[in-house]
Design an enzyme around this catalytic site. Structure first.
Site, PDB file in Angstrom:
ATOM      1  N   PHE A  18       0.869  -1.184   0.000  1.00 24.14           N
ATOM      2  CA  PHE A  18       0.000   0.000   0.000  1.00 24.14           C
ATOM      3  C   PHE A  18       0.902   1.227   0.000  1.00 24.14           C
ATOM      4  O   PHE A  18       1.758   1.377   0.862  1.00 24.14           O
ATOM      5  CB  PHE A  18      -0.928   0.035   1.225  1.00 24.14           C
ATOM      6  CG  PHE A  18      -1.908   1.179   1.137  1.00 24.14           C
ATOM      7  CD1 PHE A  18      -3.065   1.063   0.376  1.00 24.14           C
ATOM      8  CD2 PHE A  18      -1.653   2.385   1.771  1.00 24.14           C
ATOM      9  CE1 PHE A  18      -3.954   2.137   0.251  1.00 24.14           C
ATOM     10  CE2 PHE A  18      -2.540   3.455   1.657  1.00 24.14           C
ATOM     11  CZ  PHE A  18      -3.689   3.325   0.899  1.00 24.14           C
ATOM     12  N   ASP A  35       9.516   2.383   1.496  1.00 18.68           N
ATOM     13  CA  ASP A  35       8.371   3.151   1.984  1.00 18.68           C
ATOM     14  C   ASP A  35       8.286   2.937   3.496  1.00 18.68           C
ATOM     15  O   ASP A  35       7.908   1.854   3.965  1.00 18.68           O
ATOM     16  CB  ASP A  35       7.083   2.664   1.287  1.00 18.68           C
ATOM     17  CG  ASP A  35       5.848   3.441   1.754  1.00 18.68           C
ATOM     18  OD1 ASP A  35       5.860   3.962   2.884  1.00 18.68           O
ATOM     19  OD2 ASP A  35       4.860   3.491   0.996  1.00 18.68           O
ATOM     20  N   LYS A  51       2.996   9.855   8.418  1.00 21.81           N
ATOM     21  CA  LYS A  51       2.391   9.338   9.655  1.00 21.81           C
ATOM     22  C   LYS A  51       3.127   9.774  10.928  1.00 21.81           C
ATOM     23  O   LYS A  51       2.986  10.913  11.355  1.00 21.81           O
ATOM     24  CB  LYS A  51       2.280   7.816   9.569  1.00 21.81           C
ATOM     25  CG  LYS A  51       1.205   7.355   8.550  1.00 21.81           C
ATOM     26  CD  LYS A  51       0.975   5.865   8.638  1.00 21.81           C
ATOM     27  CE  LYS A  51       0.001   5.330   7.610  1.00 21.81           C
ATOM     28  NZ  LYS A  51      -1.397   5.464   7.974  1.00 21.81           N
TER      29      LYS A  51
HETATM   30  N1  PLP Z   1       2.587   4.114   2.381  1.00 25.84           N
HETATM   31  C1  PLP Z   1       2.266   3.289   3.383  1.00 25.84           C
HETATM   32  C2  PLP Z   1       3.169   2.148   3.720  1.00 25.84           C
HETATM   33  C3  PLP Z   1       1.082   3.486   4.113  1.00 25.84           C
HETATM   34  O1  PLP Z   1       0.755   2.639   5.097  1.00 25.84           O
HETATM   35  C4  PLP Z   1       0.255   4.578   3.772  1.00 25.84           C
HETATM   36  C5  PLP Z   1      -1.017   4.806   4.505  1.00 25.84           C
HETATM   37  O2  PLP Z   1      -1.534   3.963   5.177  1.00 25.84           O
HETATM   38  C6  PLP Z   1       0.626   5.415   2.715  1.00 25.84           C
HETATM   39  C7  PLP Z   1       1.811   5.162   2.052  1.00 25.84           C
HETATM   40  C8  PLP Z   1      -0.223   6.576   2.323  1.00 25.84           C
HETATM   41  O3  PLP Z   1      -0.094   7.581   3.269  1.00 25.84           O
HETATM   42  P1  PLP Z   1      -1.179   8.762   3.332  1.00 25.84           P
HETATM   43  O4  PLP Z   1      -2.464   8.148   3.765  1.00 25.84           O
HETATM   44  O5  PLP Z   1      -0.594   9.733   4.325  1.00 25.84           O
HETATM   45  O6  PLP Z   1      -1.251   9.352   1.974  1.00 25.84           O
END
Ligand code: PLP
Length: 402
Positions: free
Chosen positions: A148, A233, A262
């Site tokens: 994700f 990520d 986050k």
């Molecule tokens: N990357 C990862 C691993 C995530 O868990 C998330 C959100 O849960 C995102 C990217 C996307 O982040 P945002 O919701 O701040 O756009």
């Protein structure tokens, strides 16, 4: 179709007596309306208390309304919120230097930072970095099935969940997927059109699935051999959540670029792309930007988070609290096993027990966790959670799971 909102009297008062939802219904009907929080505790509009064992979704790692973060934000708000990116501001500069120092201490080398407002935006920046790095004809990014990476169109295409793409086809070109944890599957999709591989050290949304240490090392080796960027990520795993400052540290790899969001703002919307200096230098003035890149307000939260996490030794706390939680969860006959690291944990339920029943029952009793899939509970409490709160959460879970 009208979307009904919440039935409690206070919620309807806030909504001028109506029960239609004032929000575009992308999130589904909300279960609870919250009014305030402190540490691990939240209170809803009726005054009911909850323990937040999800921290937003791995966001408020220092707890709700953290004093250090609140004071940094409020002081910054009356000093300087924003100047345009024609200029620098002292707070964002300090935050970028501190983040770069942390990355250097984590073994990733000297790098530079681009601030943004969310995880998806950080990944969009990473997509543009990898396209500029690869050049025309070498623009493909490989990510893993089950990953994700966000909801904006580029980050969605990078997200290896075809079902999430369906309603928005056609997806942008230039994204390929491999099986997470399977080096052969990655090797099969690598060719001369690939500029970067992006992986999460633990797939959070994908079910709290940690990558094997050896797998990440082998991916890095393969990327290095082929001149492909290895991007991590850390949006969910970063900022001490897994018991190290960054999730990639568990495997000792040296990524070329890393994305964050986050936990880095403890609730303040802020994200970042870090890239090693030789890679960052492929981006030139005008290649990327955002009105809100590195606002003084957002980055004051980042500075406070870094200082506070350092002061309390958050990596050690996450490991210790995580172990207490794992020990407790492992006693339950309805929990098959626990996955994850530090305080990003997935409790796999035994067959016949489903999160759709367990999560609402726990919420009713005042414990917030989430069902990351039909049979896995995700637990990601604040790193500042006390042993007493962990024991209280475990006793609520024991009641529900028996
Ligand atoms: N990357 C990862 C691993 C995530 O868990 C998330 C959100 O849960 C995102 C990217 C996307 O982040 P945002 O919701 O701040 O756009």
């Amino acid at each position: 179709m009208s979307h009904s909102f919440m039935s409690t009297e206070t919620a309807q008062n806030i909504n001028h007596g109506h029960n239609y939802c004032p929000f575009i219904p992308v999130f589904g009907p909300p279960a609870v309306m919250f009014e305030r929080g402190k540490g691990t505790e939240l209170w809803d509009v009726t005054g009911k208390r909850y323990l937040d064992f999800l921290s937003g979704i791995a966001v408020v790692s220092l707890g709700h309304s953290n004093d250090a973060v609140a004071s940094a934000i409020s002081q910054q708000a009356s000093t300087l919120l924003h100047v345009s990116n024609f200029f620098a501001n002292t707070t964002a500069t300090k935050a970028a230097v501190k983040l770069s120092e942390l990355m250097s201490q984590a073994g990733a080398g000297d790098g530079q930072v681009f601030f943004c407002n969310s995880g998806a935006e950080a990944n969009e920046a990473a997509i543009k970095l990898s396209r500029k790095f690869g050049g025309r004809g070498r623009h493909v990014m490989v990510s893993a099935y089950g990953s994700f990476h966000g909801r904006t169109l580029g980050a969605l295409a990078l997200t290896g969940q075809p079902a999430k793409h369906e309603a928005f086809q056609p997806m942008p070109d230039g994204f390929r997927y491999c099986e997470y944890g399977d080096l052969d599957s990655l090797e099969k999709v690598l060719d001369s059109s690939v500029s970067a591989v992006m992986l999460e050290p633990i797939q959070g949304e994908g079910g709290v699935i940690p990558a094997d240490v050896e797998y990440l090392r082998a991916v890095q080796k393969l990327c290095n051999e082929r001149g492909i960027l290895f991007i991590i990520d850390e949006v969910q795993t970063g900022f001490c959540r897994t018991g190290e400052w960054f999730g990639f540290q568990h495997s000792g790899v040296q990524p070329d670029a890393v994305t964050f969001a986050k936990g880095m703002g403890n609730g303040m919307p802020v994200g970042a792309l870090w890239a090693r200096k030789d890679i960052a230098s492929v981006l030139a003035p005008g290649d990327h930007g955002s009105t809100y890149s590195g606002t003084a307000l957002a980055t004051s939260a980042v500075l406070a988070v870094i200082d506070e996490m350092t002061r309390i030794d958050a990596p050690r706390l996450a490991r210790e609290k995580g172990q207490r939680l794992i020990d407790g969860l492992s006693q339950f006959s309805k929990v098959d096993h626990v996955r994850g690291r530090g305080l990003l944990l997935g409790a796999q339920l035994v067959s016949g027990v489903e999160t759709k029943d367990v999560v609402p029952a726990l919420l009713e009793m005042g414990l917030i966790v989430n069902g990351v899939n039909a049979t896995t509970l995700r637990l990601a409490p604040p790193i500042t959670t006390s042993n007493e709160e962990i024991d209280e959460a475990l006793s609520l879970m024991e009641k529900v799971l028996s």
